[in-house]
Design a protein around this motif. Sequence first.
Motif, PDB file in Angstrom:
ATOM      1  N   LYS A   3      61.411  53.285  84.799  1.00 51.34           N
ATOM      2  CA  LYS A   3      62.804  52.859  84.684  1.00 51.34           C
ATOM      3  C   LYS A   3      62.933  51.871  83.535  1.00 51.34           C
ATOM      4  O   LYS A   3      62.010  51.099  83.260  1.00 51.34           O
ATOM      5  CB  LYS A   3      63.288  52.231  85.989  1.00 51.34           C
ATOM      6  CG  LYS A   3      63.454  53.229  87.131  1.00 51.34           C
ATOM      7  CD  LYS A   3      64.122  52.589  88.339  1.00 51.34           C
ATOM      8  CE  LYS A   3      64.378  53.612  89.437  1.00 51.34           C
ATOM      9  NZ  LYS A   3      65.061  53.006  90.613  1.00 51.34           N
ATOM     10  N   TYR A   4      64.099  51.918  82.893  1.00 53.98           N
ATOM     11  CA  TYR A   4      64.367  51.068  81.745  1.00 53.98           C
ATOM     12  C   TYR A   4      65.534  50.140  82.071  1.00 53.98           C
ATOM     13  O   TYR A   4      66.544  50.562  82.639  1.00 53.98           O
ATOM     14  CB  TYR A   4      64.708  51.924  80.529  1.00 53.98           C
ATOM     15  CG  TYR A   4      63.762  53.078  80.304  1.00 53.98           C
ATOM     16  CD1 TYR A   4      62.480  52.863  79.809  1.00 53.98           C
ATOM     17  CD2 TYR A   4      64.141  54.382  80.619  1.00 53.98           C
ATOM     18  CE1 TYR A   4      61.601  53.916  79.618  1.00 53.98           C
ATOM     19  CE2 TYR A   4      63.270  55.443  80.433  1.00 53.98           C
ATOM     20  CZ  TYR A   4      62.005  55.211  79.928  1.00 53.98           C
ATOM     21  OH  TYR A   4      61.132  56.251  79.753  1.00 53.98           O
ATOM     22  N   SER A  21      63.822  46.343  72.725  1.00 55.24           N
ATOM     23  CA  SER A  21      63.814  45.089  73.491  1.00 55.24           C
ATOM     24  C   SER A  21      64.124  45.274  74.972  1.00 55.24           C
ATOM     25  O   SER A  21      64.389  44.289  75.669  1.00 55.24           O
ATOM     26  CB  SER A  21      64.800  44.074  72.883  1.00 55.24           C
ATOM     27  OG  SER A  21      64.469  43.799  71.544  1.00 55.24           O
ATOM     28  N   CYS A  22      64.112  46.504  75.478  1.00 59.50           N
ATOM     29  CA  CYS A  22      64.368  46.692  76.910  1.00 59.50           C
ATOM     30  C   CYS A  22      63.093  46.449  77.708  1.00 59.50           C
ATOM     31  O   CYS A  22      61.985  46.418  77.178  1.00 59.50           O
ATOM     32  CB  CYS A  22      64.924  48.082  77.189  1.00 59.50           C
ATOM     33  SG  CYS A  22      63.722  49.429  77.115  1.00 59.50           S
ATOM     34  N   TRP A  23      63.288  46.262  79.013  1.00 63.31           N
ATOM     35  CA  TRP A  23      62.180  46.107  79.963  1.00 63.31           C
ATOM     36  C   TRP A  23      61.876  47.474  80.555  1.00 63.31           C
ATOM     37  O   TRP A  23      62.761  48.158  81.050  1.00 63.31           O
ATOM     38  CB  TRP A  23      62.572  45.105  81.036  1.00 63.31           C
ATOM     39  CG  TRP A  23      61.686  45.084  82.259  1.00 63.31           C
ATOM     40  CD1 TRP A  23      60.367  45.402  82.332  1.00 63.31           C
ATOM     41  CD2 TRP A  23      62.065  44.707  83.591  1.00 63.31           C
ATOM     42  NE1 TRP A  23      59.887  45.258  83.610  1.00 63.31           N
ATOM     43  CE2 TRP A  23      60.915  44.835  84.397  1.00 63.31           C
ATOM     44  CE3 TRP A  23      63.270  44.284  84.168  1.00 63.31           C
ATOM     45  CZ2 TRP A  23      60.931  44.542  85.771  1.00 63.31           C
ATOM     46  CZ3 TRP A  23      63.291  43.990  85.517  1.00 63.31           C
ATOM     47  CH2 TRP A  23      62.130  44.117  86.312  1.00 63.31           C
ATOM     48  N   VAL A  24      60.595  47.853  80.506  1.00 62.66           N
ATOM     49  CA  VAL A  24      60.143  49.128  81.061  1.00 62.66           C
ATOM     50  C   VAL A  24      59.295  48.826  82.296  1.00 62.66           C
ATOM     51  O   VAL A  24      58.291  48.127  82.206  1.00 62.66           O
ATOM     52  CB  VAL A  24      59.299  49.919  80.027  1.00 62.66           C
ATOM     53  CG1 VAL A  24      58.866  51.261  80.605  1.00 62.66           C
ATOM     54  CG2 VAL A  24      60.072  50.100  78.731  1.00 62.66           C
ATOM     55  N   ASN A  25      59.695  49.348  83.445  1.00 60.16           N
ATOM     56  CA  ASN A  25      58.925  49.143  84.676  1.00 60.16           C
ATOM     57  C   ASN A  25      58.370  50.479  85.157  1.00 60.16           C
ATOM     58  O   ASN A  25      59.106  51.458  85.303  1.00 60.16           O
ATOM     59  CB  ASN A  25      59.787  48.520  85.771  1.00 60.16           C
ATOM     60  CG  ASN A  25      58.957  48.215  87.025  1.00 60.16           C
ATOM     61  OD1 ASN A  25      57.955  47.519  86.940  1.00 60.16           O
ATOM     62  ND2 ASN A  25      59.377  48.745  88.160  1.00 60.16           N
ATOM     63  N   ILE A  26      57.058  50.502  85.410  1.00 58.59           N
ATOM     64  CA  ILE A  26      56.375  51.712  85.863  1.00 58.59           C
ATOM     65  C   ILE A  26      55.884  51.470  87.281  1.00 58.59           C
ATOM     66  O   ILE A  26      55.095  50.567  87.543  1.00 58.59           O
ATOM     67  CB  ILE A  26      55.181  52.050  84.947  1.00 58.59           C
ATOM     68  CG1 ILE A  26      55.626  52.091  83.484  1.00 58.59           C
ATOM     69  CG2 ILE A  26      54.552  53.374  85.344  1.00 58.59           C
ATOM     70  CD1 ILE A  26      54.465  52.147  82.501  1.00 58.59           C
ATOM     71  N   SER A  27      56.369  52.271  88.217  1.00 57.53           N
ATOM     72  CA  SER A  27      55.996  52.115  89.622  1.00 57.53           C
ATOM     73  C   SER A  27      55.614  53.473  90.191  1.00 57.53           C
ATOM     74  O   SER A  27      55.994  54.512  89.635  1.00 57.53           O
ATOM     75  CB  SER A  27      57.161  51.501  90.412  1.00 57.53           C
ATOM     76  OG  SER A  27      58.302  52.329  90.335  1.00 57.53           O
ATOM     77  N   HIS A 101      59.002  46.070  73.260  1.00 58.97           N
ATOM     78  CA  HIS A 101      59.259  46.176  74.693  1.00 58.97           C
ATOM     79  C   HIS A 101      58.325  45.279  75.504  1.00 58.97           C
ATOM     80  O   HIS A 101      57.248  44.898  75.033  1.00 58.97           O
ATOM     81  CB  HIS A 101      59.067  47.631  75.177  1.00 58.97           C
ATOM     82  CG  HIS A 101      59.928  48.623  74.480  1.00 58.97           C
ATOM     83  ND1 HIS A 101      59.493  49.327  73.379  1.00 58.97           N
ATOM     84  CD2 HIS A 101      61.210  49.035  74.715  1.00 58.97           C
ATOM     85  CE1 HIS A 101      60.462  50.138  72.969  1.00 58.97           C
ATOM     86  NE2 HIS A 101      61.513  49.971  73.764  1.00 58.97           N
ATOM     87  N   ILE A 102      58.762  44.978  76.734  1.00 58.66           N
ATOM     88  CA  ILE A 102      57.869  44.406  77.738  1.00 58.66           C
ATOM     89  C   ILE A 102      57.751  45.434  78.849  1.00 58.66           C
ATOM     90  O   ILE A 102      58.766  45.993  79.317  1.00 58.66           O
ATOM     91  CB  ILE A 102      58.381  43.049  78.263  1.00 58.66           C
ATOM     92  CG1 ILE A 102      57.397  42.480  79.292  1.00 58.66           C
ATOM     93  CG2 ILE A 102      59.773  43.151  78.862  1.00 58.66           C
ATOM     94  CD1 ILE A 102      57.636  41.011  79.619  1.00 58.66           C
TER      95      ILE A 102
END
Length: 243
Positions: A3-4, A21-27, A101-102
């Motif tokens: 998800k971004y 510059s978006c946050w990328v979350n991998i779950s 990105h972070i």
Amino acid sequence: MVKYFLKKNGVLETLEKPEPSCWVNISPPFNQEELTRIAAQFGIPLDFLTDSLDVDERSRYEREDDVRLIVVNTPLINELDEENEAIYITVPIGIILTIDHIITISAYENPIIQMFIDGKVKNFIPTDEPHFVLKILEQNVFRFLNCLKKLNLKRNLIEKELYDSSKNRELRQLLSIEKSLVYFVNSLSANELLKMKMKRSDFLGIRADEDKTDLFEDIIIDNTQALEMSNVYTNICLLYTSP
């Protein structure tokens, strides 16, 4: 699952695709093919992702070219709800910083990351990578402290039962608490060492920013407090569970 997120007008919004510059979350769930694709897409070493999913990975940081990795351990409720098993275990969260990105990744659905997604953590800005990292570390220490309070409350209740008579059930419960505390001591010790090294090497590049350095100092102090509490509670449990 990837998800971004990007904060717009103070509100965290979910994006259809990644933006600068978006946050990328991998779950979870995810597979090796997806991880390989993500590594290529964002130009990060594949082992930065896979190492973050290893439950035995210790807290550390690493840099490869322009990509930085921080691995920090965090407490989770143990899904193995069996007698004598630890109530809490600790697992790593990977935080990957690229030029654009972070990225956060964990092998489990993580309550700390979820707090950010749900808007329960105020005043964090995903585009300010150092500050976002510090807020994750801060919330992680707060979770350790909260879990420690719950364990201590449970231990106090069990001890009151033991004052009446020596009961095997209560002793087994104390053993589960003791096992949780062992996880906490090991992880908090590793987290403390990680933070001290990050501070000394200025890994986040915040040395000239007084507000961020003060926040980092507070996080280190809170981590030390959590570690001291874990050691004290462990020693108290040992009084009852040692032969």
